[in-house]
Design a protein around this motif. Structure first.
Motif, PDB file in Angstrom:
ATOM      1  N   THR A  60      -8.892   7.629   4.468  1.00  0.00           N
ATOM      2  CA  THR A  60      -7.826   7.239   5.384  1.00  0.00           C
ATOM      3  C   THR A  60      -6.522   7.055   4.609  1.00  0.00           C
ATOM      4  O   THR A  60      -6.524   6.452   3.538  1.00  0.00           O
ATOM      5  CB  THR A  60      -8.205   5.911   6.076  1.00  0.00           C
ATOM      6  OG1 THR A  60      -9.510   6.026   6.612  1.00  0.00           O
ATOM      7  CG2 THR A  60      -7.245   5.583   7.191  1.00  0.00           C
ATOM      8  N   SER A  71      -9.525   2.043   2.698  1.00  0.00           N
ATOM      9  CA  SER A  71      -9.448   3.481   2.918  1.00  0.00           C
ATOM     10  C   SER A  71     -10.746   4.164   2.484  1.00  0.00           C
ATOM     11  O   SER A  71     -11.303   4.993   3.215  1.00  0.00           O
ATOM     12  CB  SER A  71      -8.254   4.044   2.143  1.00  0.00           C
ATOM     13  OG  SER A  71      -8.268   5.447   2.128  1.00  0.00           O
ATOM     14  N   VAL A 101      -3.375   0.610   6.745  1.00  0.00           N
ATOM     15  CA  VAL A 101      -4.516   1.527   6.794  1.00  0.00           C
ATOM     16  C   VAL A 101      -5.108   1.470   8.197  1.00  0.00           C
ATOM     17  O   VAL A 101      -5.727   0.475   8.579  1.00  0.00           O
ATOM     18  CB  VAL A 101      -5.601   1.163   5.758  1.00  0.00           C
ATOM     19  CG1 VAL A 101      -6.774   2.128   5.833  1.00  0.00           C
ATOM     20  CG2 VAL A 101      -5.027   1.141   4.350  1.00  0.00           C
ATOM     21  N   LYS A 102      -4.878   2.511   8.949  1.00  0.00           N
ATOM     22  CA  LYS A 102      -5.503   2.682  10.270  1.00  0.00           C
ATOM     23  C   LYS A 102      -5.509   1.401  11.110  1.00  0.00           C
ATOM     24  O   LYS A 102      -6.556   0.900  11.494  1.00  0.00           O
ATOM     25  CB  LYS A 102      -6.918   3.217  10.098  1.00  0.00           C
ATOM     26  CG  LYS A 102      -7.500   3.837  11.341  1.00  0.00           C
ATOM     27  CD  LYS A 102      -8.856   4.429  11.045  1.00  0.00           C
ATOM     28  CE  LYS A 102      -9.422   5.093  12.277  1.00  0.00           C
ATOM     29  NZ  LYS A 102     -10.750   5.660  11.996  1.00  0.00           N
ATOM     30  N   GLN A 156     -13.703   6.021   4.804  1.00  0.00           N
ATOM     31  CA  GLN A 156     -14.205   7.360   4.510  1.00  0.00           C
ATOM     32  C   GLN A 156     -15.727   7.331   4.410  1.00  0.00           C
ATOM     33  O   GLN A 156     -16.413   8.204   4.952  1.00  0.00           O
ATOM     34  CB  GLN A 156     -13.598   7.902   3.213  1.00  0.00           C
ATOM     35  CG  GLN A 156     -14.086   9.297   2.877  1.00  0.00           C
ATOM     36  CD  GLN A 156     -13.590   9.792   1.546  1.00  0.00           C
ATOM     37  OE1 GLN A 156     -13.453   9.023   0.596  1.00  0.00           O
ATOM     38  NE2 GLN A 156     -13.315  11.086   1.456  1.00  0.00           N
ATOM     39  N   GLN A 159      -2.981   6.784  -1.052  1.00  0.00           N
ATOM     40  CA  GLN A 159      -4.359   7.172  -1.363  1.00  0.00           C
ATOM     41  C   GLN A 159      -4.319   8.549  -2.027  1.00  0.00           C
ATOM     42  O   GLN A 159      -3.958   9.535  -1.403  1.00  0.00           O
ATOM     43  CB  GLN A 159      -5.199   7.225  -0.078  1.00  0.00           C
ATOM     44  CG  GLN A 159      -6.635   7.677  -0.272  1.00  0.00           C
ATOM     45  CD  GLN A 159      -7.418   6.860  -1.271  1.00  0.00           C
ATOM     46  OE1 GLN A 159      -7.409   7.156  -2.466  1.00  0.00           O
ATOM     47  NE2 GLN A 159      -8.064   5.815  -0.798  1.00  0.00           N
ATOM     48  N   ASP A 201       1.603   8.707   1.405  1.00  0.00           N
ATOM     49  CA  ASP A 201       0.226   8.230   1.304  1.00  0.00           C
ATOM     50  C   ASP A 201      -0.052   7.752  -0.125  1.00  0.00           C
ATOM     51  O   ASP A 201       0.049   8.520  -1.069  1.00  0.00           O
ATOM     52  CB  ASP A 201      -0.726   9.363   1.695  1.00  0.00           C
ATOM     53  CG  ASP A 201      -2.165   8.927   1.825  1.00  0.00           C
ATOM     54  OD1 ASP A 201      -2.475   7.750   1.558  1.00  0.00           O
ATOM     55  OD2 ASP A 201      -2.985   9.780   2.205  1.00  0.00           O
ATOM     56  N   VAL A 240      -3.137   5.547   3.163  1.00  0.00           N
ATOM     57  CA  VAL A 240      -2.600   4.206   2.896  1.00  0.00           C
ATOM     58  C   VAL A 240      -1.084   4.356   2.927  1.00  0.00           C
ATOM     59  O   VAL A 240      -0.497   4.968   2.043  1.00  0.00           O
ATOM     60  CB  VAL A 240      -3.079   3.664   1.531  1.00  0.00           C
ATOM     61  CG1 VAL A 240      -2.441   2.313   1.235  1.00  0.00           C
ATOM     62  CG2 VAL A 240      -4.598   3.577   1.491  1.00  0.00           C
TER      63      VAL A 240
END
Length: 103
Positions: free
Chosen positions: A39, A68, A53-54, A72, A27, A25, A41
């Protein structure tokens, strides 16, 4: 016999490491009002759009990290709007600023 099994497993692990994207991740922001984390990354495995990202991919890390943080923020505001949060919308906005600054 054991050497053969070990050799096959080592070869499979090497092949998978090259084929599967890394899942580290990118992030690093850890704030999580209401338990809602930014979220992840992740590496998309696509050299042209390497950040994931998602469900969405991005060309650069900055855009992915911003998405991200935005996700959030949206989840945080959904919690506030549901009246299940013990914090206010302004707290979600402050957290988003902190998240973007960490990027």
């Amino acid at each position: 016999m054991q050497f053969t099994t070990f050799a096959i497993l080592a070869i499979l692990a090497t092949v998978q490491a090259r084929v599967l994207p890394r899942q580290n991740d990118a992030q690093k922001f850890t704030g999580a009002l209401g338990g809602i984390k930014a979220t992840p990354v992740l590496d998309s495995g696509n050299a042209d759009r390497p950040f994931f990202v998602k469900g969405d991919t991005f060309v650069n890390a900055g855009a992915a990290l911003q998405r991200s943080c935005d996700q959030q923020m949206n989840a945080c505001m959904n919690l506030v709007n549901s009246q299940q949060a013990n914090f206010k919308a302004a707290d979600c906005q402050a957290q988003q600023q902190q998240c973007n600054a960490a990027a």
